[in-house]
Design a protein around this motif. Sequence first.
Motif, short mmCIF file in Angstrom:
data_model
loop_
_atom_site.label_atom_id
_atom_site.label_comp_id
_atom_site.label_asym_id
_atom_site.label_seq_id
_atom_site.Cartn_x
_atom_site.Cartn_y
_atom_site.Cartn_z
N ALA A 14 3.37 -1.95 -89.09
CA ALA A 14 3.05 -2.89 -90.18
C ALA A 14 2.10 -2.22 -91.19
O ALA A 14 2.32 -2.31 -92.40
N LEU A 15 1.08 -1.54 -90.68
CA LEU A 15 0.11 -0.90 -91.59
C LEU A 15 0.78 0.19 -92.42
O LEU A 15 0.54 0.32 -93.62
N LYS A 16 1.66 0.97 -91.77
CA LYS A 16 2.35 2.03 -92.52
C LYS A 16 3.22 1.43 -93.62
O LYS A 16 3.30 1.97 -94.72
N SER A 17 3.89 0.32 -93.30
CA SER A 17 4.76 -0.25 -94.33
C SER A 17 3.95 -0.87 -95.45
O SER A 17 4.35 -0.83 -96.62
N GLN A 18 2.76 -1.41 -95.14
CA GLN A 18 1.90 -1.94 -96.21
C GLN A 18 1.43 -0.81 -97.12
O GLN A 18 1.34 -0.99 -98.34
N PHE B 152 1.67 4.46 -101.30
CA PHE B 152 0.96 5.57 -100.66
C PHE B 152 1.77 6.15 -99.50
O PHE B 152 2.49 5.42 -98.83
N ASN B 153 1.58 7.45 -99.28
CA ASN B 153 2.25 8.09 -98.16
C ASN B 153 1.50 7.76 -96.87
O ASN B 153 0.34 8.17 -96.70
N PRO B 154 2.14 7.02 -95.96
CA PRO B 154 1.45 6.61 -94.73
C PRO B 154 0.93 7.78 -93.91
O PRO B 154 -0.10 7.66 -93.25
N ASP B 155 1.62 8.91 -93.96
CA ASP B 155 1.17 10.06 -93.17
C ASP B 155 -0.20 10.56 -93.63
O ASP B 155 -0.96 11.12 -92.86
N GLU B 156 -0.49 10.36 -94.90
CA GLU B 156 -1.79 10.81 -95.41
C GLU B 156 -2.82 9.70 -95.48
O GLU B 156 -4.02 9.94 -95.42
N HIS B 157 -2.34 8.48 -95.62
CA HIS B 157 -3.29 7.39 -95.88
C HIS B 157 -3.60 6.51 -94.69
O HIS B 157 -4.47 5.65 -94.78
N LYS C 69 -10.60 5.03 -103.02
CA LYS C 69 -10.71 4.20 -101.83
C LYS C 69 -9.31 3.64 -101.55
O LYS C 69 -8.95 2.58 -102.05
N THR C 70 -8.54 4.40 -100.76
CA THR C 70 -7.12 4.04 -100.62
C THR C 70 -6.63 4.02 -99.18
O THR C 70 -5.53 3.58 -98.91
N LYS C 71 -7.46 4.51 -98.24
CA LYS C 71 -6.94 4.70 -96.89
C LYS C 71 -7.15 3.50 -95.97
O LYS C 71 -8.04 2.68 -96.19
N VAL C 72 -6.31 3.44 -94.94
CA VAL C 72 -6.43 2.40 -93.92
C VAL C 72 -6.85 3.07 -92.62
O VAL C 72 -6.30 4.10 -92.23
N LEU C 73 -7.86 2.48 -91.97
CA LEU C 73 -8.36 3.05 -90.72
C LEU C 73 -7.86 2.23 -89.54
O LEU C 73 -8.03 1.01 -89.49
N ALA C 74 -7.20 2.93 -88.58
CA ALA C 74 -6.73 2.29 -87.35
C ALA C 74 -7.07 3.25 -86.21
O ALA C 74 -7.98 4.07 -86.34
N ASP C 75 -6.37 3.17 -85.10
CA ASP C 75 -6.67 4.06 -83.97
C ASP C 75 -5.36 4.54 -83.38
O ASP C 75 -4.31 3.99 -83.67
N GLU C 76 -5.44 5.53 -82.52
CA GLU C 76 -4.19 6.10 -81.99
C GLU C 76 -3.69 5.40 -80.73
O GLU C 76 -2.66 5.77 -80.19
#
Length: 421
Positions: A132-136, A142-147, A116-123
């Motif tokens: 901000a979410l990518k840097s967190q 974690f690699n933001p491109d995947e998570h 359970k590692t991913k963050v859900l947002a929208d495009e």
Amino acid sequence: MFSIDYARILDEKDNLAKYKDEFYLLENIIYMDGNSLGLLSKRAERTLHNLLDSWKTLGIDGWTEGDNPWFYLSESVGEKMAPLVGGTKSEVIATGSTTTNLHQLAATFYKPSGTKTKVLADELNFPSDIYALKSQLALKGFNPDEHLVQVKSRDGRFLNEDDIIEAMTEDIALIVLPAVLYRSGQILDMEKLSKAANEKSIPIGFDLCHSIGAIEHALHDWGADFAFWCTYKHLNGGPGSVAGLFVHDKHFGTTPGLAGWFGSKKESQFDMDHTMDPALDVAAYQIGTPHVLSLAPVIGALELFEEVGIKKVREKSLQLTDYMLALIQQELSDHDFTIGNPVDESRGGHILLEHVEAARICKALKEDGVIPDFRAPNGVRLAPVALYNSFEDVWHTVQKLKRIMDEKRYEKFENKRGVVA
Ligand SMILES: *Cc1c(COP(=O)(O)O)cnc(C)c1O
């Protein structure tokens, strides 16, 4: 219905019309940009001067004395904002900026574990939230491109709540979504989304930048875990005014991800102990000394909302945008505009007109005394604000736009945005 007389009749019947006098309107300008930067009210100016005076006359004693002691200001302004978001008094605090508050809340509620590692947002969200979410994610290794999972829009304008709920899978550890989309003005069904996230025990939070001061919220009852917002758009707090955050009381006691001494219990803050004793409510999520002079105008700005009530603000806002939509359909039907906002009541406080020439149409509007808001690549945002715009303002705006289009007055400008658009 399409004459100026009709607009004037609507203004005569408008119980909120008198609040126009509470604001410094720009001379000979119709301001349709209150969703980017609200105008200065006389009350906001008064409270700004009041706090400046407390510094002038009290020096350091301003922290605990004067009309608005600085030490308690974040809490007292939070209490005044609580009805606007549907939180209890202990769930809302005035602090930070939108983006720093998102960092705080993500640092607090994003707790990846196992798969359970991913963050859900929208495009479609505002870029700062995504940065901000990518840097967190990166901070947690974690690699933001995947998570970072960004729910897609089916049409480039709107999000479908069912698509979002479908994306709330086992591997999602945090959800962050806008309340009102900054471009299309769509209101997401925060109740439905919160309930779905609660059922799956995934913390969910909303960015209220474009919804606070424009629509009603019931964050506590909906079961939203957290929210954050700025105060310089529909709340008219001034450029860079202090922002706000909400944490549901079911989470009180959760250790702040980003700690600082202003998150301490007030009684023990000045004990200067190296072990933090966090406040038992939302105050725990503050970090450092409040930006008192940027908080000062918010006090006065909120008085107006307290007096009028958000319900009435929303009612008039819907009437203004309804009227604007009717005029647009009548007057601009020959000009290749697409209405980019929901036309039903799932629209927030602004209208989005899409047109390939949008950048220079905005320049022509400005030259003609209307301040719109350009949003790349093709959006003209128009926000008739309940507290200071009239139906006549809406009428003139559409008439001016019609003339610009009929006479192709935009052609003398370059179709390029300014630095701040
Ligand atoms: C205006 C806005 C912001 C701005 O963030 P700041 O930290 O105040 O610069 C962020 N997110 C959304 C959705 C906005 O509309």
